[in-house]
Structures are given as C-alpha cells and as structure tokens.
Design a protein around this motif. Structure first.
Motif, PDB file in Angstrom:
ATOM      1  N   GLU A 226     -34.305 -31.881 -12.695  1.00 38.12           N
ATOM      2  CA  GLU A 226     -33.488 -31.147 -11.605  1.00 38.12           C
ATOM      3  C   GLU A 226     -32.141 -32.036 -11.834  1.00 38.12           C
ATOM      4  O   GLU A 226     -31.227 -31.331 -11.963  1.00 38.12           O
ATOM      5  CB  GLU A 226     -33.957 -31.378 -10.182  1.00 38.12           C
ATOM      6  CG  GLU A 226     -35.161 -30.350  -9.996  1.00 38.12           C
ATOM      7  CD  GLU A 226     -35.615 -30.521  -8.754  1.00 38.12           C
ATOM      8  OE1 GLU A 226     -35.797 -29.538  -7.865  1.00 38.12           O
ATOM      9  OE2 GLU A 226     -35.953 -31.588  -8.291  1.00 38.12           O
TER      10      GLU A 226
ATOM     11  N   ASN B 234     -35.534 -17.238  -1.120  1.00 42.18           N
ATOM     12  CA  ASN B 234     -34.381 -17.436  -1.608  1.00 42.18           C
ATOM     13  C   ASN B 234     -33.969 -16.496  -2.822  1.00 42.18           C
ATOM     14  O   ASN B 234     -32.957 -16.086  -3.043  1.00 42.18           O
ATOM     15  CB  ASN B 234     -34.075 -18.910  -2.169  1.00 42.18           C
ATOM     16  CG  ASN B 234     -33.609 -20.086  -1.160  1.00 42.18           C
ATOM     17  OD1 ASN B 234     -33.232 -19.612  -0.111  1.00 42.18           O
ATOM     18  ND2 ASN B 234     -33.845 -21.192  -1.526  1.00 42.18           N
ATOM     19  N   GLY B 235     -34.966 -16.036  -3.494  1.00 38.81           N
ATOM     20  CA  GLY B 235     -34.988 -15.187  -4.893  1.00 38.81           C
ATOM     21  C   GLY B 235     -34.375 -13.812  -4.292  1.00 38.81           C
ATOM     22  O   GLY B 235     -33.299 -13.118  -5.025  1.00 38.81           O
TER      23      GLY B 235
ATOM     24  N   ARG C  76     -31.019 -23.876  -5.219  1.00 37.06           N
ATOM     25  CA  ARG C  76     -30.603 -25.104  -4.923  1.00 37.06           C
ATOM     26  C   ARG C  76     -30.029 -26.227  -5.888  1.00 37.06           C
ATOM     27  O   ARG C  76     -29.137 -26.711  -5.640  1.00 37.06           O
ATOM     28  CB  ARG C  76     -32.018 -25.861  -4.133  1.00 37.06           C
ATOM     29  CG  ARG C  76     -31.662 -27.289  -3.540  1.00 37.06           C
ATOM     30  CD  ARG C  76     -32.935 -27.943  -3.163  1.00 37.06           C
ATOM     31  NE  ARG C  76     -33.624 -28.440  -3.967  1.00 37.06           N
ATOM     32  CZ  ARG C  76     -34.263 -29.663  -4.042  1.00 37.06           C
ATOM     33  NH1 ARG C  76     -34.411 -30.100  -3.044  1.00 37.06           N
ATOM     34  NH2 ARG C  76     -34.891 -29.918  -5.277  1.00 37.06           N
ATOM     35  N   THR C  77     -30.679 -26.142  -7.149  1.00 38.55           N
ATOM     36  CA  THR C  77     -30.204 -27.097  -8.039  1.00 38.55           C
ATOM     37  C   THR C  77     -28.842 -26.374  -8.583  1.00 38.55           C
ATOM     38  O   THR C  77     -28.102 -27.163  -8.935  1.00 38.55           O
ATOM     39  CB  THR C  77     -31.092 -26.743  -9.134  1.00 38.55           C
ATOM     40  OG1 THR C  77     -32.536 -27.432  -8.757  1.00 38.55           O
ATOM     41  CG2 THR C  77     -30.794 -27.709 -10.389  1.00 38.55           C
TER      42      THR C  77
ATOM     43  N   GLY D 138     -30.907 -17.541 -12.723  1.00 38.27           N
ATOM     44  CA  GLY D 138     -32.208 -17.849 -12.183  1.00 38.27           C
ATOM     45  C   GLY D 138     -32.978 -18.818 -13.229  1.00 38.27           C
ATOM     46  O   GLY D 138     -34.093 -19.278 -12.787  1.00 38.27           O
TER      47      GLY D 138
ATOM     48  N   THR E 234     -33.210 -23.295  -9.852  1.00 39.67           N
ATOM     49  CA  THR E 234     -33.516 -22.948  -8.516  1.00 39.67           C
ATOM     50  C   THR E 234     -32.069 -22.553  -8.136  1.00 39.67           C
ATOM     51  O   THR E 234     -31.150 -23.221  -8.568  1.00 39.67           O
ATOM     52  CB  THR E 234     -34.111 -23.795  -7.514  1.00 39.67           C
ATOM     53  OG1 THR E 234     -33.369 -24.933  -7.397  1.00 39.67           O
ATOM     54  CG2 THR E 234     -35.535 -23.944  -8.086  1.00 39.67           C
TER      55      THR E 234
END
Length: 178
Positions: free
Chosen positions: A147, A3-4, A68-69, A63, A66
């Motif tokens: 999260e 993902n990064g 997703r978060t 960043g 994440t």
C-alpha cells in the motif's frame, strides 16, 4: 453503502456520495497530513487541496487501489509538495498519539512523556520527507509495504529501504529515551 458504490456514484457527479466519502476518510487523511507537516493549518490546506483534486480526478479512478490508498497518495503528494516548498520543514514538535497510560496524574511521568513526544517530533524532522512519509504511513497508519508503495509511487524495495533508513535515524535520535 460500500466505498465502491460511493466512488462509482461520485465519479458520475453525485455530490452526496462524495460527501459521504469525505466524511469517512477526512479524519485519517487529516491525521496523515498533520503527521507529515506538523502544523494544523498546512495539514488542513493539504487535505482540502487533495479533496478538490480527488473530486476533479474521480472519473479517472480505475480502482487499481482502494479509494483509501488513492486518497493517501494524493494527500502524501500534496504534503511532499508543501515540504519541498518550505525550508526548513515546519515544526513537528508534537506527534498527536494518545498515551497508553497517563501515569495516574504523576507530574514527572507526564513531563517525561511530553519530552519524549517532543524528542520524537525533532527526530522526525531529521528524516527526509520521503522517509517521513513512508514511516508515518507504516507506523502511524498501519499500511502494508504494498500500500505504501502505491501511495508514494515507488517500488516495495524502495519503500523498505526508506523505512530502514528512517528507523535507523529514529533509533539513533531516540537512543537517550530507551
């Protein structure tokens, strides 16, 4: 590809990298929106708006959380905005969770399961949108308190309080199903 790297490429304008991110994350984002809003068309609209917003704001993504978060936060905010604009909130008569066992085709057990799901949907409707968001993120998506705090933009103690109140309301509303 992680993902990064995809996020870095997408933030530089790589549409293919963003398409991979969308493909990886669209199903849980749509599930989150549906569980928040209870209706497929509103959920699809919220996720689509969130993805457009994410594409535009991707160069700002630092960043700190994440990807997703970060996406959960955007989708949750879109859903809360939709819920604030609707009075009363849209129906949550069903919560799309697979059952552990279908009862071997037993009609009575299937009917009971359907009724319990409908009761949970009604109980979720009783929650304030912010409580519902915390509960859905914790119980249905498995996010940690930290999260969830990032997603909803609140402190962990606030998240814990919302979850406590949500659980208390749901226990009360679902007492007859114990």
């Amino acid at each position: 590809m992680g993902n990064g790297l995809l996020v870095a490429r997408a933030s530089e304008g790589d549409e293919d990298a963003f398409a991979v991110l969308v493909h990886r994350h669209s199903e849980p984002l749509l599930a989150l929106a549906y569980r928040m809003l209870g209706n497929t068309s509103d959920a699809e609209e919220a996720v689509q708006d969130a993805l457009i917003s994410a594409w535009r704001r991707l160069p700002e993504f630092r960043g700190d959380a994440t990807f997703r978060t970060w996406m959960y936060r955007i989708v949750t905010n879109k859903c809360l905005n939709i819920l604030r604009g609707h009075a009363p909130p849209v129906s949550l008569d069903t919560v799309p969770e697979p059952t552990a066992h279908d009862g071997g085709g037993e009609p009575a057990r299937a009917a009971e399961s359907e009724a319990a799901t409908a009761a949970l949907g009604r109980a979720l409707r009783e929650l304030r949108p912010a409580q519902r968001a915390c509960w859905v993120l914790r119980e249905l998506h498995g996010l940690s308190y930290e999260e969830i705090a990032r997603v909803v933009g609140e402190s962990e103690p606030t998240v814990r309080g919302r979850l406590f109140r949500a659980r208390r309301t749901l226990v009360k509303e679902m007492a007859s199903w114990r």
